[in-house]
Design a protein around this motif. Structure first.
Motif, PDB file in Angstrom:
ATOM      1  N   LEU A   2       1.066  -1.326  -0.068  1.00 36.11           N
ATOM      2  CA  LEU A   2      -0.042   0.072  -0.026  1.00 36.11           C
ATOM      3  C   LEU A   2       0.752   1.267   0.132  1.00 36.11           C
ATOM      4  O   LEU A   2       0.465   2.154  -0.762  1.00 36.11           O
ATOM      5  CB  LEU A   2      -0.879   0.163   1.139  1.00 36.11           C
ATOM      6  N   VAL A   3       2.050   1.299   0.727  1.00 33.96           N
ATOM      7  CA  VAL A   3       2.877   2.322   0.797  1.00 33.96           C
ATOM      8  C   VAL A   3       3.607   2.588  -0.528  1.00 33.96           C
ATOM      9  O   VAL A   3       3.491   3.784  -1.130  1.00 33.96           O
ATOM     10  CB  VAL A   3       3.920   2.276   1.825  1.00 33.96           C
ATOM     11  N   ARG A   4       3.984   1.572  -1.170  1.00 31.77           N
ATOM     12  CA  ARG A   4       4.469   1.544  -2.407  1.00 31.77           C
ATOM     13  C   ARG A   4       3.463   2.150  -3.490  1.00 31.77           C
ATOM     14  O   ARG A   4       4.049   3.025  -4.298  1.00 31.77           O
ATOM     15  CB  ARG A   4       5.128   0.235  -3.110  1.00 31.77           C
ATOM     16  N   ARG A   5       2.271   1.760  -3.472  1.00 35.16           N
ATOM     17  CA  ARG A   5       1.453   2.127  -4.496  1.00 35.16           C
ATOM     18  C   ARG A   5       1.037   3.385  -4.387  1.00 35.16           C
ATOM     19  O   ARG A   5       0.576   4.311  -5.302  1.00 35.16           O
ATOM     20  CB  ARG A   5       0.056   1.282  -4.719  1.00 35.16           C
ATOM     21  N   LEU A   6       1.189   4.029  -3.097  1.00 33.05           N
ATOM     22  CA  LEU A   6       0.611   5.495  -2.738  1.00 33.05           C
ATOM     23  C   LEU A   6       1.746   6.361  -3.156  1.00 33.05           C
ATOM     24  O   LEU A   6       1.734   7.395  -3.692  1.00 33.05           O
ATOM     25  CB  LEU A   6       0.371   5.625  -1.137  1.00 33.05           C
ATOM     26  N   MET A   7       3.093   5.729  -2.886  1.00 38.88           N
ATOM     27  CA  MET A   7       4.232   6.853  -3.386  1.00 38.88           C
ATOM     28  C   MET A   7       4.666   6.650  -4.945  1.00 38.88           C
ATOM     29  O   MET A   7       5.157   7.629  -5.471  1.00 38.88           O
ATOM     30  CB  MET A   7       5.257   6.320  -2.480  1.00 38.88           C
ATOM     31  N   ALA A   8       4.183   5.547  -5.624  1.00 41.06           N
ATOM     32  CA  ALA A   8       4.742   5.299  -6.910  1.00 41.06           C
ATOM     33  C   ALA A   8       4.254   6.576  -7.922  1.00 41.06           C
ATOM     34  O   ALA A   8       5.099   7.173  -8.625  1.00 41.06           O
ATOM     35  CB  ALA A   8       4.166   3.968  -7.468  1.00 41.06           C
ATOM     36  N   PRO A   9       3.039   7.146  -7.851  1.00 36.54           N
ATOM     37  CA  PRO A   9       2.598   8.165  -8.687  1.00 36.54           C
ATOM     38  C   PRO A   9       3.191   9.469  -8.334  1.00 36.54           C
ATOM     39  O   PRO A   9       3.066  10.372  -9.186  1.00 36.54           O
ATOM     40  CB  PRO A   9       0.940   7.929  -8.526  1.00 36.54           C
ATOM     41  N   LEU A  10       3.738   9.678  -7.061  1.00 33.34           N
ATOM     42  CA  LEU A  10       4.286  11.003  -6.525  1.00 33.34           C
ATOM     43  C   LEU A  10       5.498  11.213  -7.338  1.00 33.34           C
ATOM     44  O   LEU A  10       6.323  10.528  -7.379  1.00 33.34           O
ATOM     45  CB  LEU A  10       4.321  11.210  -5.164  1.00 33.34           C
ATOM     46  N   PRO A  11       5.837  12.524  -7.615  1.00 33.92           N
ATOM     47  CA  PRO A  11       6.931  12.953  -8.360  1.00 33.92           C
ATOM     48  C   PRO A  11       8.237  13.019  -7.455  1.00 33.92           C
ATOM     49  O   PRO A  11       8.097  13.012  -6.160  1.00 33.92           O
ATOM     50  CB  PRO A  11       6.601  14.158  -8.858  1.00 33.92           C
ATOM     51  N   SER A  12       9.401  12.989  -8.142  1.00 32.84           N
ATOM     52  CA  SER A  12      10.770  13.168  -7.185  1.00 32.84           C
ATOM     53  C   SER A  12      10.620  14.382  -6.316  1.00 32.84           C
ATOM     54  O   SER A  12       9.996  15.383  -6.853  1.00 32.84           O
ATOM     55  CB  SER A  12      11.669  13.437  -8.445  1.00 32.84           C
ATOM     56  N   GLY A  13      11.153  14.448  -5.242  1.00 33.57           N
ATOM     57  CA  GLY A  13      11.238  15.771  -4.267  1.00 33.57           C
ATOM     58  C   GLY A  13       9.845  15.389  -3.257  1.00 33.57           C
ATOM     59  O   GLY A  13       9.547  16.316  -2.513  1.00 33.57           O
ATOM     60  N   SER A  14       8.730  14.490  -3.622  1.00 32.89           N
ATOM     61  CA  SER A  14       7.838  13.896  -2.698  1.00 32.89           C
ATOM     62  C   SER A  14       8.409  13.568  -1.406  1.00 32.89           C
ATOM     63  O   SER A  14       9.534  12.884  -1.489  1.00 32.89           O
ATOM     64  CB  SER A  14       6.726  13.230  -3.429  1.00 32.89           C
ATOM     65  N   HIS A  15       7.781  13.491  -0.380  1.00 26.79           N
ATOM     66  CA  HIS A  15       8.123  12.843   0.862  1.00 26.79           C
ATOM     67  C   HIS A  15       7.033  11.927   1.523  1.00 26.79           C
ATOM     68  O   HIS A  15       5.883  12.004   1.120  1.00 26.79           O
ATOM     69  CB  HIS A  15       8.583  14.067   1.887  1.00 26.79           C
ATOM     70  N   LEU A  16       7.240  10.835   2.169  1.00 28.05           N
ATOM     71  CA  LEU A  16       6.524  10.219   3.259  1.00 28.05           C
ATOM     72  C   LEU A  16       6.788  10.382   4.686  1.00 28.05           C
ATOM     73  O   LEU A  16       8.185  10.492   5.155  1.00 28.05           O
ATOM     74  CB  LEU A  16       6.918   8.715   2.825  1.00 28.05           C
TER      75      LEU A  16
END
Length: 258
Positions: free
Chosen positions: A167-181
């Protein structure tokens, strides 16, 4: 309007009670008091998790320059909600809250008090539908720009660890470089009394929340660059100057997508 059952305790309302909030009922207070009788430190854990969230948002706004936030598994509104912390520092910040709990939806008006310059939105979508979450978030956020994904004490409700990581991977995957968790979760290995209390709570028939070893919490940041000091017990993550920071059974961190 969804009928809210006030005859059984509810984890979001119990958490709200421990945070000093008002959105709870006698049944929640009784359940919360029963838990604190076994393990009084749960109040510290709840408030330390909330304080970590605030410090991580301030870091993201002031040092990382992030102006967009996707807060999944929001929980009940309380003090210093994500948009309040972010917009205090950057009035133009935009925030999307996601929580499919009808109880949280009933209180969502308190989350929609944006500054005129910024925006807040609420999407009642299940954590297990990450593609729908991203699609809905794109109505309010520009997902070509860096966005911070916030997962605060939500993944412990996902019993299967590999599913939680996915779930974490699928939420982060579409976000661009420079995004954060920004993520923090209940942890094993620091406080045996907490582990005993939580394991017992999980066996009562309440909605369970599973504590995880620290290395499993670290692995949620796979593929991201961890911001110093990495994944640590939350009071130790960039504490306020002069704060007495003692380790507790709640670990978290912030990672940047390269």
């Amino acid at each position: 309007m969804t009928q809210i059952d006030t005859s059984v305790p509810h984890s979001a309302r119990i958490w709200n009670y421990w945070l000093g909030g008002k959105d709870n009922y006698p049944v929640d207070e009784a359940a919360g008091d029963a838990y604190t009788a076994v393990f009084p430190g749960i109040v510290t854990i709840a408030r330390s998790s909330r304080a970590f969230l605030g410090r991580s948002i301030r870091y993201l706004v002031q040092e990382a320059g992030v102006r967009q936030f996707l807060d999944v598994g929001t929980g009940l509104p309380t003090v210093d909600n994500t948009h309040e912390v972010a917009q205090r520092l950057a009035p133009e910040a935009r925030i999307v809250y996601v929580d499919n709990d009808p109880l949280v939806l009933a209180h969502a008006r308190a989350l929609l008090t944006s500054t005129p310059e910024g925006a807040t939105a609420y999407e009642p979508i299940n954590l297990h539908e990450p593609e729908r979450i991203i699609e809905a978030a794109g109505k309010t956020l520009d997902l070509t720009r860096p966005t911070a994904l916030i997962l605060s004490g939500i993944l412990g409700h996902v019993a299967d660890y590999e599913q939680a990581r996915d779930l974490v991977r699928r939420l982060m995957a579409p976000l661009p470089s420079g995004s954060h968790l920004s993520l923090n979760e209940g942890s094993r290995g620091t406080d045996p009394a907490y582990e005993q209390a939580q394991d017992a709570y999980n066996e009562t028939g309440a909605v369970p929340y599973f504590l995880r070893p620290v290395e499993q919490i670290e692995a949620f940041f796979e593929g991201l660059e961890l911001v110093e000091p990495g994944v640590v017990s939350v009071p130790l993550w960039r504490p306020e100057p002069g704060a007495q920071a003692e380790p507790i059974g709640q670990h978290g961190g912030v990672g940047r997508k390269p």
